[in-house]
Design a protein around this motif. Structure first.
Motif, PDB file in Angstrom:
ATOM      1  N   GLY A   1       0.799  -1.224   0.000  1.00  0.00           N
ATOM      2  CA  GLY A   1       0.000   0.000   0.000  1.00  0.00           C
ATOM      3  C   GLY A   1       0.828   1.269   0.000  1.00  0.00           C
ATOM      4  O   GLY A   1       2.063   1.249   0.052  1.00  0.00           O
TER       5      GLY A   1
ATOM      6  N   GLU B   1      -1.748  -2.921   3.509  1.00  0.00           N
ATOM      7  CA  GLU B   1      -2.544  -1.770   3.083  1.00  0.00           C
ATOM      8  C   GLU B   1      -1.825  -0.453   3.390  1.00  0.00           C
ATOM      9  O   GLU B   1      -0.725  -0.439   3.944  1.00  0.00           O
TER      10      GLU B   1
ATOM     11  N   LYS C   1      -4.122  -4.642   7.697  1.00  0.00           N
ATOM     12  CA  LYS C   1      -5.076  -3.590   7.336  1.00  0.00           C
ATOM     13  C   LYS C   1      -4.504  -2.190   7.575  1.00  0.00           C
ATOM     14  O   LYS C   1      -3.567  -1.993   8.343  1.00  0.00           O
ATOM     15  N   LYS C   2      -5.146  -1.250   6.925  1.00  0.00           N
ATOM     16  CA  LYS C   2      -4.737   0.156   6.938  1.00  0.00           C
ATOM     17  C   LYS C   2      -4.366   0.633   8.344  1.00  0.00           C
ATOM     18  O   LYS C   2      -5.077   0.395   9.311  1.00  0.00           O
TER      19      LYS C   2
END
Length: 161
Positions: free
Chosen positions: A35, A55, A82-83
């Motif tokens: 990401g 991410e 995840k982010k």
């Protein structure tokens, strides 16, 4: 993450099985999705055989190991970070694990199970210690100045050709 530090961020050049400019290494690089404005510490190892998704705005400390395959116990599966999550130095992430958005994994943790969003977890094996407060989540949230990441911009440009 400081805006100044990532002002001129660009994805690193990743060569199969070789240390990159930041001294971390990837095997099966075609199965890694990296990401925007990620920060991965030196001497981290990523085996993306069964897909690793990192991410936007994820931080991974130095000397971490991320395994989408484990030959010791024959486990295989994708990993998703995840982010805005953070993985502490010297931690190990095993196959079939998702670390939720904004979650923090303490240093030297063995992550062998999913971690829900907005959590603090650590240990061997990892255990969720508590949920982040709303105030803590707001502190960790990264102000996104870009609604579209650099790889997405490149993809849209390629689609026009």
């Amino acid at each position: 993450m400081s805006d100044d530090r990532f002002k001129n961020w660009k994805p690193p050049e990743i060569e199969e099985g070789k240390l990159n400019e930041y001294n971390w290494i990837v095997q099966n690089k075609n199965n890694l999705k990296l990401g925007y404005k990620t920060d991965i510490g030196a001497f981290t190892y990523i085996n993306a055989k069964n897909n690793v998704i990192i991410e936007d705005h994820v931080q991974i400390g130095s000397h971490c190991s991320i395994y989408s395959v484990s030959t010791i116990d024959n486990k295989e599966g994708p990993i998703t970070l995840k982010k805005n999550c953070r993985i502490g130095t010297h931690s190990v992430v095993m196959p079939n694990v998702t670390v939720g958005e904004n979650s923090i994994i303490g240093a030297f943790s063995f992550v062998n199970r999913d971690i829900p969003e907005n959590s603090i977890a650590f240990g061997t094996p990892v255990k969720v210690i508590r949920k982040l407060t709303e105030e803590e989540v707001n502190k960790f949230e990264v102000e996104e100045k870009h609604s579209i990441s650099e790889p997405q911009i490149l993809k849209k440009f390629e689609d026009l050709l």
